[in-house]
Design an enzyme around this catalytic site. Structure first.
Site, PDB file in Angstrom:
ATOM      1  CE  LYS A  13      -2.142  -1.006   3.871  1.00  0.00           C
ATOM      2  NZ  LYS A  13      -1.443  -2.286   4.199  1.00  0.00           N
ATOM      3  NE  ARG A  88      -5.117  -1.063   9.581  1.00  0.00           N
ATOM      4  CZ  ARG A  88      -3.954  -0.705   9.038  1.00  0.00           C
ATOM      5  NH1 ARG A  88      -3.811   0.466   8.462  1.00  0.00           N
ATOM      6  NH2 ARG A  88      -2.955  -1.529   9.072  1.00  0.00           N
ATOM      7  NE  ARG A 127       7.812  -2.514   6.569  1.00  0.00           N
ATOM      8  CZ  ARG A 127       6.489  -2.352   6.587  1.00  0.00           C
ATOM      9  NH1 ARG A 127       5.891  -1.729   5.585  1.00  0.00           N
ATOM     10  NH2 ARG A 127       5.789  -2.830   7.579  1.00  0.00           N
ATOM     11  NE  ARG A 160       5.740  -0.482  10.224  1.00  0.00           N
ATOM     12  CZ  ARG A 160       4.680  -0.477   9.419  1.00  0.00           C
ATOM     13  NH1 ARG A 160       4.757   0.153   8.260  1.00  0.00           N
ATOM     14  NH2 ARG A 160       3.562  -1.075   9.762  1.00  0.00           N
ATOM     15  NE  ARG A 171       1.606  -5.063  10.978  1.00  0.00           N
ATOM     16  CZ  ARG A 171       2.746  -4.925  10.291  1.00  0.00           C
ATOM     17  NH1 ARG A 171       3.853  -5.482  10.714  1.00  0.00           N
ATOM     18  NH2 ARG A 171       2.746  -4.235   9.173  1.00  0.00           N
TER      19      ARG A 171
END
Ligand code: AP5
Ligand code: MG
Length: 221
Positions: A13, A88, A127, A160, A171
């Site tokens: 996204k 969401r 990431r 993160r 998640r």
């Protein structure tokens, strides 16, 4: 152009919203980025949000709606926007409709990115981000030139806090339970478009642009 980008964690996204925003000259509004900024600055919002984020849970709807109402009311949204990570939940989607109605606007299209769960876990564990300039990297697909160092500003890259495997899996569950029902919500309004999110970043972007340009030429945007 009032767009929503839906998709599970790691679908791309943020990566795609940034490119779409540049292409169509509209702001990218990432509620995750806004919340991480608030946590970093230690604001009241950040202090309320941090424990939810670190657990991979959603921040309460009322806080999110206040944040989005304020952001969408700013001048740079007058020609449109792309929402990345909002709404969401169904109550957030209903709240967004009210906010936009008050502004005399409405959502044009919802793009939902589809990527298989195991690929999402691979992308997210790899990431890395620069804490200073915000540039994103991926150890598998977009590594920095020098290990652990931002190519753009030289800062040390970080992971993160919610990108550890246990939190990533949480998640993904939260997405399935609370966010995936939004596909039905927007399909019912005739606004939903599914986008295959597998392929290179450039290939996925070309798919999105082709879809958006087709909607544009039909006068739907
Ligand atoms: P948020 O920041 O929105 O995180 P998320 O939805 O979990 O999604 P990510 O940002 O992790 O993934 P992405 O889809 O943006 O993928 P990206 O482009 O980075 O939210 C974080 C938290 O904030 C939530 O858990 C919640 O607590 C809170 N929150 C935020 N909004 C909220 C709301 N509305 N309500 C309540 N709470 C809220 O890509 C991922 C990686 O894959 C990158 O390394 C990238 O380089 C790589 N990649 C991308 N595309 C490709 C590709 N095509 N091929 C290969 N690699 C790719
Ligand atoms: Mg993101």
């Amino acid at each position: 152009m009032h767009l929503i980008l839906l998709g599970p964690p790691g679908a791309g996204k943020g990566t795609q919203a940034q490119r779409v925003a540049e292409r169509y000259d509209i702001p990218q509004i990432s509620t995750g980025d806004i919340l991480r900024g608030a946590v970093k600055e230690g604001t009241a919002l950040g202090r309320k949000a941090v424990s939810f984020m670190d657990a991979g849970q959603l921040v309460p709807d009322d806080l999110m709606l206040d944040l989005v109402r304020e952001r969408l009311g700013r001048d740079d949204c007058s020609e449109g926007f792309i929402l990345d990570g909002f709404p969401r939940t169904v109550p957030q989607a209903e709240g967004l409709e009210k906010v936009l109605t008050d502004l005399g606007e409405s959502v044009n299209h919802v793009l939902s990115m589809k990527v298989d769960s195991e690929l999402l876990v691979k992308r997210l564990t790899a990431r890395r981000v620069c804490p200073d300039c915000g540039r994103g990297y991926n150890l598998q697909t977009q590594p920095p030139n020098k290990e652990g160092i931002c190519d753009a500003c030289g800062a040390s890259l970080i992971q993160r806090s919610d990108d550890v495997e246990k939190t990533i899996r949480n998640r993904l569950k939260v997405y399935e339970n609370q966010t995936a029902p939004l596909e039905g919500f927007y399909r019912g309004k005739g606004l939903l478009h599914l986008i295959d999110g597998v392929g290179t970043i450039g290939e996925v972007f070309e798919r999105m642009v082709a879809g958006l340009d087709a909607l544009n030429s039909n006068g739907e945007l």
